[in-house]
Design a protein around this motif. Structure first.
Motif, PDB file in Angstrom:
ATOM      1  N   ILE A   1       0.950  -1.207  -0.186  1.00 52.54           N
ATOM      2  CA  ILE A   1      -0.042   0.172   0.042  1.00 52.54           C
ATOM      3  C   ILE A   1       0.917   1.288   0.036  1.00 52.54           C
ATOM      4  N   GLU A   2       0.476   2.301  -0.693  1.00 57.18           N
ATOM      5  CA  GLU A   2       1.332   3.396  -0.901  1.00 57.18           C
ATOM      6  C   GLU A   2       0.447   4.885  -1.025  1.00 57.18           C
ATOM      7  N   VAL A   3       0.645   5.720  -0.331  1.00 58.53           N
ATOM      8  CA  VAL A   3       0.002   6.978  -0.585  1.00 58.53           C
ATOM      9  C   VAL A   3       0.622   7.541  -1.986  1.00 58.53           C
ATOM     10  N   ILE A   4      -0.075   7.905  -2.893  1.00 60.03           N
ATOM     11  CA  ILE A   4       0.653   8.561  -4.089  1.00 60.03           C
ATOM     12  C   ILE A   4       0.023  10.129  -4.579  1.00 60.03           C
ATOM     13  N   GLU A   5       0.424  10.778  -5.341  1.00 60.35           N
ATOM     14  CA  GLU A   5      -0.060  12.022  -5.388  1.00 60.35           C
ATOM     15  C   GLU A   5      -0.670  12.199  -6.718  1.00 60.35           C
TER      16      GLU A   5
ATOM     17  N   PRO B   1      -4.665  13.228  -2.170  1.00 61.57           N
ATOM     18  CA  PRO B   1      -3.923  11.881  -2.753  1.00 61.57           C
ATOM     19  C   PRO B   1      -4.559  10.955  -2.623  1.00 61.57           C
ATOM     20  N   PHE B   2      -3.966   9.818  -3.299  1.00 62.85           N
ATOM     21  CA  PHE B   2      -4.700   8.668  -3.584  1.00 62.85           C
ATOM     22  C   PHE B   2      -3.990   7.519  -2.827  1.00 62.85           C
ATOM     23  N   LEU B   3      -4.491   6.240  -2.736  1.00 58.51           N
ATOM     24  CA  LEU B   3      -3.930   5.037  -2.251  1.00 58.51           C
ATOM     25  C   LEU B   3      -3.949   3.984  -3.363  1.00 58.51           C
ATOM     26  N   LYS B   4      -2.846   3.509  -3.429  1.00 55.09           N
ATOM     27  CA  LYS B   4      -2.494   2.494  -4.551  1.00 55.09           C
ATOM     28  C   LYS B   4      -2.174   1.057  -3.602  1.00 55.09           C
TER      29      LYS B   4
ATOM     30  N   THR C   1      -8.695  10.850   2.787  1.00 54.82           N
ATOM     31  CA  THR C   1      -7.902   9.907   2.319  1.00 54.82           C
ATOM     32  C   THR C   1      -6.700   9.562   3.198  1.00 54.82           C
ATOM     33  N   LEU C   2      -6.115  10.643   4.001  1.00 55.92           N
ATOM     34  CA  LEU C   2      -5.159  10.395   4.672  1.00 55.92           C
ATOM     35  C   LEU C   2      -5.528   9.743   6.108  1.00 55.92           C
TER      36      LEU C   2
END
Length: 135
Positions: A52-56, A96-99, A117-118
């Motif tokens: 899981i990662e936070v992406i912009e 942001p989005f989560l991938k 989202t955060l």
């Protein structure tokens, strides 16, 4: 004149049906899974979550493979410009989005607002910290 009235009435009926049919997506993080319920129902078991990662930014989309846009939300399967496939469960088009890389492919998701989202990322980090790429 009658045709314009008929057109207006039919358009109003279609809009009402479209709005009434809309289900708000809810995302719940538990110790054993991430569950998304609404327009698309998904359950991703803990053992299926790889990273899981936070992406912009989202990847560029080539075409829809069964997905759609509705009320500013994006749901479903898409083919990306690089040829890969993914699932979008986006409640808003704002970063942001989560991938999530899963055993069944990549899922991009987010909350209704950047803060939501955060907060979702924080909940995932608490439950699945070992799977988070950007701590």
């Amino acid at each position: 004149r009658f045709s314009w009235i008929l057109f207006a009435v039919l358009t109003a009926i279609v809009v009402v049906i479209f709005v009434v049919d809309h289900k708000q997506t809810e995302i719940e993080v538990t110790a054993n899974s991430i569950e998304m319920a609404g327009e698309y129902d998904y359950v991703v078991p803990r053992q299926c979550i790889e990273t899981i990662e936070v992406i912009e930014a989202l990847p560029r989309v080539k075409n829809s493979e069964g997905g759609y846009w509705k009320f500013g939300q994006v749901y479903g399967e898409y083919r990306l410009k690089d040829g890969s496939e993914c699932t979008f469960l986006l409640l808003d088009k704002t970063a942001p989005f989560l991938k999530m890389n899963t055993c069944n492919g990549i899922i991009y998701l987010n909350g209704k607002t950047p803060d939501a989202t955060l907060q979702l990322a924080d909940e995932m980090r608490k439950q699945f910290g070992d799977k988070f790429l950007n701590q």
